[in-house]
Design an enzyme around this catalytic site. Structure first.
Site, short mmCIF file in Angstrom:
data_model
loop_
_atom_site.label_atom_id
_atom_site.label_comp_id
_atom_site.label_asym_id
_atom_site.label_seq_id
_atom_site.Cartn_x
_atom_site.Cartn_y
_atom_site.Cartn_z
N GLY A 62 0.83 -1.19 0.00
CA GLY A 62 0.00 0.00 0.00
C GLY A 62 0.87 1.24 0.00
N CYS A 63 0.35 2.32 0.52
CA CYS A 63 1.09 3.59 0.56
C CYS A 63 2.46 3.40 1.20
CB CYS A 63 0.29 4.62 1.34
SG CYS A 63 1.16 6.18 1.57
#
Length: 233
Positions: A62-63
């Protein structure tokens, strides 16, 4: 004076781009459905420490802000860099990657001392704290192939351990849903823009960070007290 104003304006624009990088929507970090106690089982097989004092591993979870921050607080990690992996060098920039069509995933290159922390332990932290491996092309409020979970291996040994570990977690029913995390050979890692580096440390009060990434650091400290260190690498 004019130069100072220009520098401030460029810094503000970079920060605005960074805030949008991992989703403008603020939502609590998703909860994992793991084995009792919250920590998934340790890998049954691991990469031998050997005599090398440095090794690299690349994780997409993810981020990259939160992924980088978690690993920076793991004892034995010498450094963690946010970047892009899975695509080609010519598309490895935030604006292009954000379109979700480059093959890149926001990733973090972790340099570590295998005599202090093993590759298997980094994997255990990944599946327990860093990411939800059961959501396809999504983590928390972020959506798109660039936010997928993927383990980019830098050696045949890493690939064997990562694949065996995913199979082990599946057999143990460590998660209530199937694991969709891919294991791929790293073809290239490309460092992200400067404003993405050490983002959590520099912006601890950012609403996205508070909602989505600070809980990961808290979980690391609670669930892996022996591996947690207060000061980031």
């Amino acid at each position: 004076m004019a130069m100072r104003i220009l520098v401030r304006l460029l810094s503000a624009l970079a920060l605005c781009a960074a805030v949008a990088a991992c989703g403008s929507e603020v939502a609590p970090v998703s909860e994992h459905t793991t084995s009792p106690g919250g920590v998934v089982p340790a890998p049954a097989v691991d990469v031998p420490a050997g005599t090398a004092r440095t090794a690299t591993a690349v994780f997409a979870g993810g981020c990259f802000w939160g992924v980088q921050a978690v690993y920076q607080h793991v004892d034995g990690v010498l450094g963690a860099v946010s970047g892009y992996a899975g695509g080609t060098k010519d598309t490895a920039d935030y604006k292009t990657v954000s379109a979700g069509k480059t093959g890149h995933a926001e990733s973090v290159e972790v340099t570590f001392d295998p005599s202090v922390v093993s590759y298997g332990k980094l994997l255990q932290i990944f599946f327990t704290v860093v990411a939800d491996p059961t959501t396809l092309n999504a983590q928390g409020p972020d959506r798109g192939t660039q936010y997928r979970t993927e383990i980019f291996t830098t050696s045949a040994e890493q690939a064997d351990v990562a694949n065996a570990y995913i199979a082990q977690l599946g057999s143990a029913h460590a998660f209530s849903e199937p694991i969709v995390t891919k294991v791929s050979t790293l073809d290239g890692f490309y460092r992200a823009e400067d404003y993405h580096q050490n983002f959590l440390a520099m912006n601890p009060d950012n609403p996205y960070i508070v909602a989505n990434d600070m809980p990961k650091l808290d979980a690391l400290q609670k669930l892996f007290p022996a591996e947690y260190r207060p000061q980031p690498s």
